[in-house]
Design a protein around this motif. Structure first.
Motif, PDB file in Angstrom:
ATOM      1  N   THR A 101       0.844  -1.189   0.000  1.00 35.91           N
ATOM      2  CA  THR A 101       0.000   0.000   0.000  1.00 35.91           C
ATOM      3  C   THR A 101       0.883   1.243   0.000  1.00 35.91           C
ATOM      4  O   THR A 101       2.104   1.166   0.215  1.00 35.91           O
ATOM      5  CB  THR A 101      -0.910   0.038   1.234  1.00 35.91           C
ATOM      6  OG1 THR A 101      -0.085   0.203   2.398  1.00 35.91           O
ATOM      7  CG2 THR A 101      -1.739  -1.229   1.367  1.00 35.91           C
TER       8      THR A 101
ATOM      9  N   LYS B  87       3.609   5.224  12.651  1.00 32.23           N
ATOM     10  CA  LYS B  87       2.184   5.391  12.358  1.00 32.23           C
ATOM     11  C   LYS B  87       1.752   6.838  12.534  1.00 32.23           C
ATOM     12  O   LYS B  87       0.952   7.356  11.753  1.00 32.23           O
ATOM     13  CB  LYS B  87       1.354   4.465  13.254  1.00 32.23           C
ATOM     14  CG  LYS B  87       1.434   2.996  12.879  1.00 32.23           C
ATOM     15  CD  LYS B  87       0.486   2.162  13.732  1.00 32.23           C
ATOM     16  CE  LYS B  87       0.538   0.694  13.318  1.00 32.23           C
ATOM     17  NZ  LYS B  87      -0.397  -0.139  14.131  1.00 32.23           N
TER      18      LYS B  87
ATOM     19  N   TYR C 110       0.256   9.280   9.673  1.00 33.54           N
ATOM     20  CA  TYR C 110      -1.010   9.991   9.866  1.00 33.54           C
ATOM     21  C   TYR C 110      -0.835  11.474   9.576  1.00 33.54           C
ATOM     22  O   TYR C 110      -1.660  12.090   8.880  1.00 33.54           O
ATOM     23  CB  TYR C 110      -1.507   9.784  11.299  1.00 33.54           C
ATOM     24  CG  TYR C 110      -2.653  10.694  11.673  1.00 33.54           C
ATOM     25  CD1 TYR C 110      -3.955  10.413  11.277  1.00 33.54           C
ATOM     26  CD2 TYR C 110      -2.419  11.852  12.415  1.00 33.54           C
ATOM     27  CE1 TYR C 110      -4.994  11.271  11.609  1.00 33.54           C
ATOM     28  CE2 TYR C 110      -3.450  12.711  12.754  1.00 33.54           C
ATOM     29  CZ  TYR C 110      -4.742  12.413  12.346  1.00 33.54           C
ATOM     30  OH  TYR C 110      -5.763  13.270  12.666  1.00 33.54           O
TER      31      TYR C 110
ATOM     32  N   GLN D 165      -2.712  13.903   6.868  1.00 35.08           N
ATOM     33  CA  GLN D 165      -3.761  14.536   7.674  1.00 35.08           C
ATOM     34  C   GLN D 165      -4.576  15.544   6.867  1.00 35.08           C
ATOM     35  O   GLN D 165      -5.802  15.634   7.014  1.00 35.08           O
ATOM     36  CB  GLN D 165      -3.138  15.221   8.893  1.00 35.08           C
ATOM     37  CG  GLN D 165      -4.164  15.752   9.882  1.00 35.08           C
ATOM     38  CD  GLN D 165      -3.511  16.295  11.143  1.00 35.08           C
ATOM     39  OE1 GLN D 165      -2.279  16.338  11.246  1.00 35.08           O
ATOM     40  NE2 GLN D 165      -4.320  16.691  12.098  1.00 35.08           N
TER      41      GLN D 165
ATOM     42  N   THR E 250      -7.113  13.703   4.775  1.00 35.21           N
ATOM     43  CA  THR E 250      -8.156  13.157   5.636  1.00 35.21           C
ATOM     44  C   THR E 250      -9.139  14.247   6.065  1.00 35.21           C
ATOM     45  O   THR E 250     -10.360  14.039   6.036  1.00 35.21           O
ATOM     46  CB  THR E 250      -7.538  12.502   6.887  1.00 35.21           C
ATOM     47  OG1 THR E 250      -6.619  11.492   6.480  1.00 35.21           O
ATOM     48  CG2 THR E 250      -8.610  11.887   7.773  1.00 35.21           C
TER      49      THR E 250
ATOM     50  N   ARG F 141     -13.065  14.702   5.097  1.00 35.32           N
ATOM     51  CA  ARG F 141     -14.066  14.751   6.158  1.00 35.32           C
ATOM     52  C   ARG F 141     -14.964  15.980   6.012  1.00 35.32           C
ATOM     53  O   ARG F 141     -16.177  15.911   6.182  1.00 35.32           O
ATOM     54  CB  ARG F 141     -13.392  14.749   7.529  1.00 35.32           C
ATOM     55  CG  ARG F 141     -14.377  14.639   8.693  1.00 35.32           C
ATOM     56  CD  ARG F 141     -13.676  14.781  10.035  1.00 35.32           C
ATOM     57  NE  ARG F 141     -12.666  13.739  10.217  1.00 35.32           N
ATOM     58  CZ  ARG F 141     -11.371  13.989  10.391  1.00 35.32           C
ATOM     59  NH1 ARG F 141     -10.933  15.239  10.417  1.00 35.32           N
ATOM     60  NH2 ARG F 141     -10.522  12.997  10.566  1.00 35.32           N
TER      61      ARG F 141
ATOM     62  N   THR G 204     -14.957   9.688   3.607  1.00 38.52           N
ATOM     63  CA  THR G 204     -13.929   9.005   4.383  1.00 38.52           C
ATOM     64  C   THR G 204     -12.868   8.477   3.430  1.00 38.52           C
ATOM     65  O   THR G 204     -13.171   7.663   2.558  1.00 38.52           O
ATOM     66  CB  THR G 204     -14.518   7.837   5.194  1.00 38.52           C
ATOM     67  OG1 THR G 204     -15.501   8.340   6.096  1.00 38.52           O
ATOM     68  CG2 THR G 204     -13.432   7.123   5.985  1.00 38.52           C
TER      69      THR G 204
ATOM     70  N   ASP H 270      -8.959   6.841   3.427  1.00 38.75           N
ATOM     71  CA  ASP H 270      -7.768   6.345   4.128  1.00 38.75           C
ATOM     72  C   ASP H 270      -6.665   6.203   3.087  1.00 38.75           C
ATOM     73  O   ASP H 270      -6.445   5.132   2.529  1.00 38.75           O
ATOM     74  CB  ASP H 270      -8.063   5.015   4.814  1.00 38.75           C
ATOM     75  CG  ASP H 270      -6.952   4.615   5.779  1.00 38.75           C
ATOM     76  OD1 ASP H 270      -5.850   5.219   5.696  1.00 38.75           O
ATOM     77  OD2 ASP H 270      -7.165   3.723   6.602  1.00 38.75           O
ATOM     78  N   TYR H 271      -5.997   7.318   2.829  1.00 46.29           N
ATOM     79  CA  TYR H 271      -5.051   7.364   1.723  1.00 46.29           C
ATOM     80  C   TYR H 271      -3.871   6.417   1.931  1.00 46.29           C
ATOM     81  O   TYR H 271      -3.337   5.857   0.966  1.00 46.29           O
ATOM     82  CB  TYR H 271      -4.549   8.799   1.549  1.00 46.29           C
ATOM     83  CG  TYR H 271      -3.841   9.064   0.249  1.00 46.29           C
ATOM     84  CD1 TYR H 271      -4.384   8.649  -0.964  1.00 46.29           C
ATOM     85  CD2 TYR H 271      -2.632   9.756   0.221  1.00 46.29           C
ATOM     86  CE1 TYR H 271      -3.736   8.901  -2.160  1.00 46.29           C
ATOM     87  CE2 TYR H 271      -1.978  10.012  -0.974  1.00 46.29           C
ATOM     88  CZ  TYR H 271      -2.526   9.580  -2.153  1.00 46.29           C
ATOM     89  OH  TYR H 271      -1.890   9.819  -3.352  1.00 46.29           O
TER      90      TYR H 271
ATOM     91  N   ASP I 270      -3.889   3.488   3.019  1.00 42.98           N
ATOM     92  CA  ASP I 270      -4.254   2.110   2.673  1.00 42.98           C
ATOM     93  C   ASP I 270      -4.500   1.906   1.183  1.00 42.98           C
ATOM     94  O   ASP I 270      -4.796   0.782   0.759  1.00 42.98           O
ATOM     95  CB  ASP I 270      -5.509   1.686   3.448  1.00 42.98           C
ATOM     96  CG  ASP I 270      -5.186   1.272   4.878  1.00 42.98           C
ATOM     97  OD1 ASP I 270      -3.994   1.081   5.176  1.00 42.98           O
ATOM     98  OD2 ASP I 270      -6.121   1.141   5.682  1.00 42.98           O
ATOM     99  N   THR I 271      -4.401   2.956   0.386  1.00 39.42           N
ATOM    100  CA  THR I 271      -4.625   2.800  -1.048  1.00 39.42           C
ATOM    101  C   THR I 271      -3.404   2.182  -1.713  1.00 39.42           C
ATOM    102  O   THR I 271      -2.276   2.295  -1.236  1.00 39.42           O
ATOM    103  CB  THR I 271      -4.918   4.153  -1.722  1.00 39.42           C
ATOM    104  OG1 THR I 271      -3.813   5.039  -1.521  1.00 39.42           O
ATOM    105  CG2 THR I 271      -6.189   4.759  -1.168  1.00 39.42           C
TER     106      THR I 271
ATOM    107  N   SER J 249     -10.149   0.198  -0.524  1.00 42.59           N
ATOM    108  CA  SER J 249      -8.740  -0.140  -0.811  1.00 42.59           C
ATOM    109  C   SER J 249      -8.604  -1.281  -1.820  1.00 42.59           C
ATOM    110  O   SER J 249      -7.747  -2.157  -1.687  1.00 42.59           O
ATOM    111  CB  SER J 249      -8.004  -0.500   0.489  1.00 42.59           C
ATOM    112  OG  SER J 249      -8.069   0.561   1.409  1.00 42.59           O
TER     113      SER J 249
END
Length: 216
Positions: free
Chosen positions: A55, A68, A72, A76, A79, A83, A88, A90-91, A93-94, A133
């Motif tokens: 990922t 982590k 983040y 951020q 994200t 939002r 939502t 989750d970049y 995890d792409t 994802s």
């Protein structure tokens, strides 16, 4: 009334911009199918693989040794912008994926389907990529999305197993370059041109102005 929107599925900002465009259209209350709506394509990373092993977050962690918390913090802004738009993402995890197949499908749909069906397809691909994802370079993944969006899977399969619409994707990229623009998202809504993620209010104003110009 013509709207041009250049995008790539690899860009979270394109997802946010696309979502805001849809929300603006709903607020204005105009039927998408009454517009001359052109979903244009621009591949950000043409050399990306179709089968990445890691990922985006795993690649950065492996390359730079990020924690982590550091990962983040790096994402951020994405994200928070998502939002604020009601999404939502989750970049981390792409998958850093090659988007050519997904873009070719988009141009096929744009060429053969009503606007609302193409918009549905685009939204489903964005969700599969940024929320679930999934590997959107996979034929199986894309064909399921096509089916879920209510498009003809057999026709889509012919596109995926050929190089059809690749030249159209490249033409879209050249058209954007001819405007001296080298990034997406990018909008042309009548006289309104915008590079980046506009606010919903800016899009509403541009669409209303476009309707007014048409009426006069």
């Amino acid at each position: 009334m013509r709207i041009n929107f250049w995008m790539d599925y690899a860009s979270p900002f394109c997802y946010i911009a696309f979502h805001r465009l849809n929300e603006a259209m709903k607020t204005v209350g105009i039927d998408q199918n009454k517009l001359e709506y052109n979903f244009c394509t621009f591949q950000i990373a043409p050399t990306a693989t179709e089968n990445p092993r890691l990922t985006r977050g795993e690649m950065l962690t492996q390359k730079y040794g990020l924690t982590k918390q550091q990962l983040y913090e790096r994402f951020q802004n994405i994200t928070e912008q998502a939002r604020d738009a009601g999404l939502t993402i989750d970049y981390a995890d792409t998958l850093p994926i090659n988007t050519m197949k997904a873009l070719r499908l988009t141009k096929w749909s744009n060429d053969t389907q009503v606007n609302q069906k193409t918009a549905k397809l685009i939204d489903e691909i964005f969700v599969a990529y940024f929320v679930e994802s999934q590997n959107i370079a996979s034929d199986n993944v894309l064909l399921k999305i096509v089916n879920d969006a209510g498009l003809d899977a057999s026709s889509a399969k012919k596109i995926l197993t050929s190089e059809e619409y690749r030249d159209v994707v490249i033409e879209d990229e050249n058209n954007l370059a001819n405007r001296n623009v080298d990034a997406v998202p990018y909008f042309e809504i009548g006289r309104y041109h915008y590079e980046g993620v506009p606010t919903k209010e800016d899009l509403i104003e541009a669409i209303n102005n476009l309707i007014y110009q048409k009426a006069n």
